[in-house]
Design a protein around this motif. Structure first.
Motif, short mmCIF file in Angstrom:
data_model
loop_
_atom_site.label_atom_id
_atom_site.label_comp_id
_atom_site.label_asym_id
_atom_site.label_seq_id
_atom_site.Cartn_x
_atom_site.Cartn_y
_atom_site.Cartn_z
N GLU A 42 0.83 -1.20 0.00
CA GLU A 42 0.00 0.00 0.00
C GLU A 42 0.87 1.26 0.00
O GLU A 42 0.61 2.21 -0.74
N ARG A 78 -10.42 -3.18 -4.60
CA ARG A 78 -9.03 -2.83 -4.31
C ARG A 78 -8.38 -3.78 -3.30
O ARG A 78 -7.25 -4.22 -3.47
N SER A 79 -9.08 -4.11 -2.22
CA SER A 79 -8.50 -4.99 -1.19
C SER A 79 -8.23 -6.38 -1.75
O SER A 79 -7.25 -7.03 -1.36
N GLN A 83 -4.56 -8.07 -1.54
CA GLN A 83 -4.36 -9.39 -0.94
C GLN A 83 -3.65 -10.32 -1.92
O GLN A 83 -2.77 -11.10 -1.53
#
Length: 121
Positions: A42, A78-79, A83
């Motif tokens: 990130e 997005r997550s 991941q």
């Protein structure tokens, strides 16, 4: 300055040669052996001003297995992308050079040179 590399990658080796020729001080991170955390990914994405799907190597076998080409590229997904990058670091574009002021995907000599100049400024 830190550079994330895969030593088997010719673009990574070329970037290291350019950094050495310029006399740059840097730390090497073999990101397949020392995978970045989701938070580190990130942070690099923020420095790059990119979204996670821009950093994915779509030609990797695991990309095909996961079907990432068909994943939505939006805030809600997005997550999922983050991941995938954290679990499968081979998906991360390389080399990545981070400097005090930012980062670059240093796949070309010009991108490496820009990182060198940014660090010297």
């Amino acid at each position: 300055m830190e550079i994330w590399i895969n030593p088997q990658c010719s673009k990574c080796r070329n970037a290291l040669e350019l950094l050495d020729a310029a006399g740059s001080e840097y730390t090497v991170r073999r990101y397949l052996e020392q995978p970045p955390t989701g938070a580190e990914i990130e942070e690099v994405l923020t420095r790059l001003d990119m979204e996670p799907w821009h950093l994915v190597r779509l030609g990797e076998p695991v990309a095909e297995e996961l079907g990432v080409r068909d994943w939505p590229r939006d805030d809600a997904s997005r997550s999922r992308w983050l991941q995938a990058l954290a679990r499968h670091p081979e998906l991360i574009q390389r080399p990545i050079i981070t400097t005090d002021d930012g980062a670059t995907v240093a796949r070309t000599p010009d991108a490496v040179q820009a990182a060198i100049e940014a660090q010297q400024a």
